[in-house]
Design an enzyme around this catalytic site. Sequence first.
Site, PDB file in Angstrom:
ATOM      1  CG  ASP A   1      -1.834   1.146   1.319  1.00 50.23           C
ATOM      2  OD1 ASP A   1      -2.706   1.236   0.435  1.00 50.23           O
ATOM      3  OD2 ASP A   1      -1.701   1.982   2.236  1.00 50.23           O
TER       4      ASP A   1
ATOM      5  CD  GLU B   1      -2.055   2.498  -3.676  1.00 49.08           C
ATOM      6  OE1 GLU B   1      -3.048   3.177  -3.967  1.00 49.08           O
ATOM      7  OE2 GLU B   1      -1.461   2.606  -2.587  1.00 49.08           O
TER       8      GLU B   1
HETATM    9  C1  NOJ Z   1      -4.199   3.267  -0.780  1.00 51.32           C
HETATM   10  C2  NOJ Z   1      -5.405   2.400  -0.533  1.00 51.32           C
HETATM   11  O1  NOJ Z   1      -5.715   1.707  -1.708  1.00 51.32           O
HETATM   12  C3  NOJ Z   1      -6.503   3.325  -0.073  1.00 51.32           C
HETATM   13  O2  NOJ Z   1      -7.740   2.663  -0.023  1.00 51.32           O
HETATM   14  C4  NOJ Z   1      -6.117   3.886   1.259  1.00 51.32           C
HETATM   15  O3  NOJ Z   1      -7.080   4.827   1.662  1.00 51.32           O
HETATM   16  C5  NOJ Z   1      -4.745   4.597   1.176  1.00 51.32           C
HETATM   17  N1  NOJ Z   1      -3.787   3.835   0.479  1.00 51.32           N
HETATM   18  C6  NOJ Z   1      -4.213   4.849   2.544  1.00 51.32           C
HETATM   19  O4  NOJ Z   1      -3.810   3.643   3.126  1.00 51.32           O
END
Ligand code: NOJ
Length: 592
Positions: free
Chosen positions: A263, A321
């Site tokens: 993430d 991500e």
């Molecule tokens: C990316 C995640 O996909 C999202 O849902 C989240 O709010 C943020 N990171 C913070 O962790």
Amino acid sequence: MKTEIDHSVVRCADSTFRLRFTHGLRRGLGSAARCARSLGSMKRLYALLLLVVLLPCTLFAQEKDRNWYKHAVFYEIYPRSFADSNNDGLGDLNGITAHLDYLKRLGVDAIWITPCFPSPQVDFGYDVSDYESIDPAYGTLADFDRLVAEARKRNIRVVLDFVLNHTSDRHAWFQESRSSRTSAKRDWYIWRDGAAPGQPPNNWGSVFGGSAWQLDSSTGQYYLHQFYPEQPDLNWRYPEVEDAMMEVARFWFKRGVAGFRLDAVDRIYEDPDLRDNPVKVDPDGSETLVETYTTNLPELHNVLRHLRTVADEYGAVLVGETWTSSVEELQRYYNSLQMPMNFVFTMVNRPSAPEFRKQIHDAERGLGWPVYLFSNHDITRHYDRYGDRAYNDQIAKALAALYLTLRGTPILYYGEEIGMTNNDPARVQDVKDPIGRRFWPHNKGRDGERTPMQWTAGANGGFSQTAPWLPVPDSARTHNVAAEEKDERSILRFYRRLLELRHTNEQLREGNYVALNENDANVLAYLRTYKGKAVLVAINMSAVPRKIALDLRQHSFGAKAKTLLATEAQPDSVRLSEISLAPFGVYIGEVK
Ligand code: NOJ
């Protein structure tokens, strides 16, 4: 923001791999030699022959196994919304386990489950308060182990979400950190004095709005949070943080987890000198911060490479991500992890043959294995983003045909295979996602793309017998698993056929991508070639019927294709000089 590739990092990654490889080889040869010394000369000869045959096979098998992700189809599950086994309105792990056969039938090889760890759920799990357990709302560790075991029986791997950048403010680490300026865990987070009374240390902004700094009255210092204030940023410059997080990774790998989706991985480091981010003034006079000092710092690759060595011990995969503005920027991640997600591809936002041709071209000329997706829990479902309201179902199939026949790993988002729509809240009082409440009505938040999976046409889409945490849209009456399983022309049945083809057809599994008819503004066509054979894919990206004529002689192929899969009825054998495609129609055939 563009950052130069850090070549010292690239070189270092390279040498780490070589080191590990040579070390392994030396250890293997050493024990073989010890073993040989204890045998007679004839036996020694046999042992040597065996070694010569077996060693390359073992190395090949290891390499093949390490590359499992290249042939896998990934499927993202938002556990809160997939299946509610105990009828409390929230999805749970047992709900996922109960539907593994569905996923198997669909053709899924790996599920990525978004955070299911204990959490106050301010950001629906992305605020983790304990990395080594399961939130009671989703079940128990025993349920998790059962899920992994049942998935394994079906050859489905389980990938978890690893929230590296921040914890919840309720995490014991943060509780201890905030307890005093001299706490043993003070430096696990990023604490600073304000620039002046009442003023944060610098101009950094939170992704979710407002300053990225929160004053903590008990110690009079500010802490950094790139997301909600309830999500304080960890300080990755402090070695104990890295150690602790590597232990977390091992905890899950030992439980059989096949990898992590990382993430917000681009944000784990910030400028240690806290320099202000530059301010960009747009033509309309509005100002935005360029995140020069809060994203993509080169140090993050050291952490990724460390994590990768841990993952490698378990044959696990790291999915990033990785939001970037270009595919070139994405390239730098390939030195650190296997699967950086290509979000540039996600954001074409209209069915356009030239645009997708360019995106594929960019991904193909990169150094790494492409990772494609169209939707996830943070972005509007692509059924709506690409749909034109007249041909939505056809467009959903056309996009599926596109990314499920490309060279690369696809990541599906639950429900796209049945054509789920976004269901944005109509009233601010119904919004669950804090972003939606804060920016209403300009931004309605992410509830719309997180609604319950539509299993049947019945109450609550068959997700739960109680009112679910988010409402099920009307489209569930027509777009649901039960109905689509019975309908041969449904989106679901098309996904299944596509994935079956992808798994069984060598050209689609291994083949090179060869662009065709590159000047065609409406039909995207390409070959996947392997061992003298090819699969042709032609996708009409327009709302009118089209005909294309292809001459594949220069590629040494004949004039006909054997139909493998199409959205409309096609003869078994199609002449390449005249392929007819309905609006958003798809043709896939084998050429020789
Ligand atoms: C990316 C995640 O996909 C999202 O849902 C989240 O709010 C943020 N990171 C913070 O962790």
